[in-house]
Design an enzyme around this catalytic site. Structure first.
Site, PDB file in Angstrom:
ATOM      1  N   GLN A   1       0.834  -1.202   0.000  1.00 27.20           N
ATOM      2  CA  GLN A   1       0.000   0.000   0.000  1.00 27.20           C
ATOM      3  C   GLN A   1       0.868   1.252   0.000  1.00 27.20           C
ATOM      4  OE1 GLN A   1      -3.558   0.029   2.515  1.00 27.20           O
ATOM      5  NE2 GLN A   1      -2.618  -1.631   3.664  1.00 27.20           N
ATOM      6  N   GLY A   2       0.414   2.267  -0.700  1.00 30.41           N
ATOM      7  CA  GLY A   2       1.136   3.539  -0.722  1.00 30.41           C
ATOM      8  C   GLY A   2       0.240   4.714  -0.392  1.00 30.41           C
TER       9      GLY A   2
ATOM     10  N   SER B   1       0.487   6.656   3.149  1.00 34.14           N
ATOM     11  CA  SER B   1       1.117   7.655   4.012  1.00 34.14           C
ATOM     12  C   SER B   1       2.356   8.259   3.372  1.00 34.14           C
ATOM     13  CB  SER B   1       1.533   7.020   5.340  1.00 34.14           C
ATOM     14  OG  SER B   1       0.418   6.523   6.011  1.00 34.14           O
TER      15      SER B   1
ATOM     16  N   GLU C   1     -11.581  -1.867   4.217  1.00 36.71           N
ATOM     17  CA  GLU C   1     -10.535  -2.228   5.163  1.00 36.71           C
ATOM     18  C   GLU C   1     -11.060  -2.165   6.590  1.00 36.71           C
ATOM     19  OE1 GLU C   1      -5.899  -1.099   6.069  1.00 36.71           O
ATOM     20  OE2 GLU C   1      -7.073   0.265   4.864  1.00 36.71           O
TER      21      GLU C   1
ATOM     22  N   ASN D   1      -7.180   5.395  15.650  1.00 38.17           N
ATOM     23  CA  ASN D   1      -8.477   5.344  16.325  1.00 38.17           C
ATOM     24  C   ASN D   1      -9.011   6.742  16.628  1.00 38.17           C
ATOM     25  OD1 ASN D   1      -8.102   2.639  16.081  1.00 38.17           O
ATOM     26  ND2 ASN D   1      -8.424   2.153  18.242  1.00 38.17           N
ATOM     27  N   GLU D   2      -8.117   7.715  16.718  1.00 36.48           N
ATOM     28  CA  GLU D   2      -8.590   9.095  16.922  1.00 36.48           C
ATOM     29  C   GLU D   2      -9.343   9.576  15.675  1.00 36.48           C
ATOM     30  OE1 GLU D   2      -5.531   8.019  17.838  1.00 36.48           O
ATOM     31  OE2 GLU D   2      -6.102   8.041  19.949  1.00 36.48           O
TER      32      GLU D   2
END
Lengths: 351, 392
Positions: B125-126, B128, B247, B375-376
């Site tokens: 995955q790309g 971040s 996801e 989670n924030e």
């Protein structure tokens, strides 16, 4: 596998919800709280008109003949609107117990049609509860004695009132003397009946706690969206948002546990008692968290008599320990989980 | 409401169970974050594919079995029950594939899906970047469109980071800024590219456990054909959100995983009960763990049934991610507390016995509340989209 309710069940729930929204506004609940009995004849008559008192009375006795899955949805609504009535005790638990008594046709004929039409109130005394709710208004008390079931009239018992912080029901200590004449079921058959009553009562509490949790969350959201500090609604601050989001998570994961417990009771699943106890624990924790977080979102308003939150919060605090406190229900789950032969692991949830 | 399996579903479970009993390696594979382990896991994917078990929810034409979500849950339960290897191509099979099926051209589906299912192409995955973590819309890596004799292509420059599996993976999917004038989530495009192109530098990043589970990727004038673009130019955010929804929503963490851990935790507790009960909160944590895994299972089945009846996964997908990541932490923290002073032993320590997997799991559980959207961020999504609270 179909983990959804039937369309009719949802439609009936929606109709009840609409009815309660109009008929059970918080101002009205406050008025009923202030009365001596804590009950409204008018509200009971309207609940009966909606068919709620007849819900699980068999058709041959003038009822609708529905069951646990229908009640779990209705009890959520009774929780959401904090309905001050012993409806579930009478029309769910009382009707269930009376219907299953074998060989006492006269008693069924005498009481089931009156329950269905909303003319009788039943109070239930079980040793898991130190007090009997609404005993002072009961036309009939169904009481536990060494696993026997006794049917006792209000004149045959001595009641002492114990005021509770939760004013939408009245608690009584009941003194009475069991007699041959009051016994309607011997211990051997009674044990199973009382287990059925206890499980349904705990499930009814769990469903009401879910409804209460949702209501308190909704009140917290409303307040946080309206109330401004630092020039903004406080609900735009993450510190407030995240607390309410945690409540939403708790509710979201308590719901399927409660619904599964209802299905297990309806189908006679051998693990139904474990499922009910899990449901009661999950819903109780969700409701207590919702109370705590909604109160925090309300700020000092949450600590007042004036804010509606108190009516739901106090009921949630009380119902959490009614029909088995957390220790009781954790013990039942632990007996299953740590006992010999528990089938655990992937693929065992529905087997 | 019916909460039991049809005969067909029971037969399916038996079929899965039988195949796994015959094929799951007797010795656990090495970690897929090592070169040898990665190769072993790719080989396992090939084996799964040969039995048509690598992507059961995909249509038959592309190597799947056309399973519905209930059958998928059954497959996953059996997979975890059998202790089968972790899925090295999870990024591809579970996350990219649903997006590819929804947004891809016929040609793209032909090119990518069956090679993905067979493990020939393992995907990374790309998302971040150094300046775009939780704030994914801050992506700066550029893809500039140019024309050439063989058709249009993109020239990519920039940097991706925390790219899971990228050290040994073959392909990457991710978001790049195609409109240099654009801001935030506008002007982003979803691009698929092989990781062996000239101009790509991959720098492995060592994780908490000492292994290189993710990598930084540097792009220096990397040329990618425009035919590797998924959906329209500038539509990347919307496409990525669909991937992110899958996801968080259902496919990233199936309940079988947590049921297996909960079962192992109960057994661990019972083996060490005399010592464990000296701390009374341990027993309660074990109870809560099992109830949590059970609740997660029930909630997932309920979601699957609602989707089958035409429902949608919305912001409640975010409640899932918070729930399972916190549950995973609770279970592994509880196991560490039961194991006490031995819990810190590396799995290969001579006196570690068979407890090493708890430490592995404990370390991995630390990442749960961070990856796939912290989670924030999930709490913000719940608060704003589910509860309707005002935006910050």
């Amino acid at each position: 596998m179909d983990f959804t309710f039937e369309e009719q069940q949802v439609a009936f729930r929606d109709a009840v919800r609409k009815f309660l929204m109009v008929e059970a506004a918080p101002e009205m609940l406050r008025e009923i709280w202030e009365t001596e009995s804590g009950r409204s004849k008018d509200l009971r008559a309207k609940l009966a008109d909606q068919g709620l008192t007849a819900l699980s009375v068999p058709e041959e006795f003038g009822g609708i003949g529905l069951g646990d899955l229908d009640w779990v949805l209705i009890n959520q609504e009774l929780g959401y609107y904090a309905i001050p009535d012993s409806l579930s005790d009478t029309a769910y638990l009382g009707a269930w117990l009376l219907t299953r008594l074998s060989g006492d046709a006269a008693l069924k004929k005498a009481w089931l049609p009156r329950i269905a039409s909303g003319k009788a109130r039943i109070a239930i005394g079980h040793p898991v509860n130190p007090f009997v709710s609404d005993a002072q208004l009961a036309d009939l008390l169904l009481l536990w004695h060494d696993d026997e079931v006794h049917a006792v009239s209000r004149e045959q018992v001595k009641l002492s009132f114990n005021p509770s912080i939760e004013m939408s029901r009245r608690l009584y200590k009941v003194d009475w003397t069991p007699a041959e004449a009051t016994r309607i079921c011997p211990a051997r058959a009674g044990r199973e009946l009382w287990e059925g009553v206890l499980n349904r009562a705990a499930l009814a509490c769990a469903a009401q706690l879910l409804g209460l949790a949702q209501r308190m969350l909704d009140l917290g959201i409303d307040h946080a969206a309206q109330r401004k500090q630092f020039g903004k609604p406080i609900g735009s601050f993450q510190a407030v948002k995240h607390q309410l989001a945690d409540v939403a998570v708790k509710i979201e994961f308590a719901k399927p546990v409660v619904f599964r417990a209802a299905q297990s009771l309806a189908t006679g699943n051998p693990d139904a008692a474990v499922h009910v106890s899990h449901a009661k624990l999950a819903a109780g924790e969700a409701a207590w968290l919702s109370a705590r977080k909604s109160m925090q979102a309300h700020g000092a308003m949450g600590y007042t008599w004036e804010a509606d939150l108190q009516m739901f919060m106090k009921r949630a605090w009380a119902l959490d320990a009614a029909w088995g406190d957390r220790a009781f229900h954790k013990t039942r789950v632990a007996q299953f989980l740590f006992g010999a032969g528990a089938a655990l692991g992937p693929g065992e949830t529905f087997t | 409401m019916r909460l039991d399996y049809t005969e067909r579903q029971q037969r399916f479970r038996q079929e899965v169970r039988q195949w796994l009993e015959q094929n799951v390696p007797k010795q656990p594979l090495q970690s897929f974050d090592t070169a040898e382990g990665f190769a072993e896991h790719r080989e396992w994917e090939r084996k799964l594919y040969s039995g048509r078990w690598s992507a059961v929810t995909w249509p038959k034409e592309v190597g799947g079995r056309g399973c519905d979500l209930i059958e998928w849950l059954i497959f996953e339960e059996e997979y975890w029950r059998a202790g089968a290897p972790l899925r090295v191509n999870q990024n591809g099979v579970f996350l990219l594939a649903p997006t590819l099926m929804e947004y891809g051209t016929e040609d793209q589906k032909q090119r990518f899906l069956s090679r993905m299912a067979s493990g020939e192409d393992v995907w990374a995955q790309g998302w971040s970047e150094p300046g775009a973590g939780s704030d994914m819309a801050a992506i700066r890596s550029k893809a500039v469109r140019q024309s050439g004799p063989d058709g249009d292509y993109y020239v990519i420059n920039g940097q991706k980071t925390w790219s899971t599996r990228a050290v040994w993976a073959d392909w990457l999917f991710g978001l790049f800024r195609t409109d240099p004038e654009s801001v935030r989530h506008h002007g982003l495009t979803f691009i698929l590219l092989p990781l062996n192109l000239p101009g790509i530098t991959i720098r492995p990043v060592r994780q908490l456990n000492g292994q290189t589970g993710f990598a930084e990727i540097f792009f220096d004038d990397v040329k990618v054909p425009a035919s590797n673009r998924l959906a329209d130019e500038g539509a990347g955010w919307q496409v990525a959100m669909a991937t992110a929804g899958f996801e968080r929503g259902l496919m990233l963490r199936s309940p079988g995983r947590f049921q297996q851990t909960a079962k192992a935790l109960v057994e661990l507790y019972l083996r060490h009960q005399a010592k464990a009960d000296a701390d009374p909160s341990v027993r309660d944590a074990v109870l809560q763990s099992w109830m949590g895994a059970e609740a997660y299972t029930l909630a997932t089945y309920r979601t699957a049934c609602r989707l089958a009846k035409g429902g949608q996964i919305g912001a409640e997908a975010s409640t899932n991610k918070i729930f399972w990541s916190e549950l995973d932490l609770l279970m592994h923290e509880t196991a560490m507390r039961i194991l006490g002073a031995r819990a810190e032993l590396m799995p290969h320590a001579p006196d570690a016995g068979d407890i090493g997997h708890w430490l592995d799991g404990f370390l991995f559980a630390q990442a749960g509340p961070i990856y796939a959207g912290t989670n924030e961020i999930q709490r913000n999504i719940i608060a704003e989209r589910m509860l309707g609270l005002p935006r910050s």
